[in-house]
Write a protein that holds these residues in place. Structure first.
Motif, PDB file in Angstrom:
ATOM      1  N   THR A  76      -3.817  -1.500  -7.596  1.00  0.00           N
ATOM      2  CA  THR A  76      -4.771  -1.608  -8.707  1.00  0.00           C
ATOM      3  C   THR A  76      -6.171  -2.021  -8.265  1.00  0.00           C
ATOM      4  OG1 THR A  76      -4.034  -3.877  -9.126  1.00  0.00           O
ATOM      5  CG2 THR A  76      -2.972  -2.119 -10.405  1.00  0.00           C
ATOM      6  N   ASP A  77      -6.305  -2.524  -7.048  1.00  0.00           N
ATOM      7  CA  ASP A  77      -7.606  -2.988  -6.560  1.00  0.00           C
ATOM      8  C   ASP A  77      -8.082  -2.081  -5.424  1.00  0.00           C
ATOM      9  OD1 ASP A  77      -9.842  -4.312  -5.615  1.00  0.00           O
ATOM     10  OD2 ASP A  77      -8.812  -6.215  -5.240  1.00  0.00           O
ATOM     11  N   ALA A  79     -10.455  -2.372  -3.478  1.00  0.00           N
ATOM     12  CA  ALA A  79     -10.900  -3.148  -2.316  1.00  0.00           C
ATOM     13  C   ALA A  79      -9.755  -3.383  -1.327  1.00  0.00           C
ATOM     14  CB  ALA A  79     -11.503  -4.474  -2.758  1.00  0.00           C
TER      15      ALA A  79
END
Length: 137
Positions: A76-77, A79
């Protein structure tokens, strides 16, 4: 790409928690043909997204292909994602998706074009695992 199989297998062996995927502009038929000759390379992939995936509306440099791969990996991220790219449009797509990007351009390319990448290396064999917090042998 020289060093790809070693990189993929090392990550899988030493970092089983890291999910791996391929997000390629190539059509699924071309990927199927590549898979026949490079099955070991695809064996450790959790996801493969091809350029003709029905969920894709736009190709690279649009970030959609990387966002779709990330979603299918359950991440979900952005990064937390590390993209390896040999094409400028792919580097642009990865950065637009807010992911970290390691460019591995052809030596004949103008390296200044790849300045937006987080790192540029001449070969995957030169990838520095520790720089990215990835365990290795």
């Amino acid at each position: 790409m020289p060093g790809a199989l070693q990189l993929i297998q090392s990550i899988k062996k030493n970092n089983p928690e890291i999910k791996q995927g391929i997000a390629t502009s190539s059509k699924s038929a071309a990927v199927a043909a590549k898979k026949q000759h490079h099955n070991a390379l695809f064996a450790d992939m959790d996801v493969v997204v091809c350029g003709d995936d029905p969920e894709l509306e736009r190709g690279k440099p649009d970030p959609q292909i990387y966002q779709l791969a990330m979603r299918r990996l359950g991440v979900t991220d952005p990064a937390l994602c590390l993209v390896f790219e040999d094409a400028l449009s792919g580097v642009q797509a990865g950065k637009a998706a807010q992911m970290h990007v390691v460019a591995v351009p052809d030596s004949r390319m103008d390296l200044e074009q790849f300045a937006i990448a987080d790192q540029t290396i001449a070969s995957l064999k030169l990838f520095d695992y520790t720089r990215w917090g990835i365990k290795t042998d």
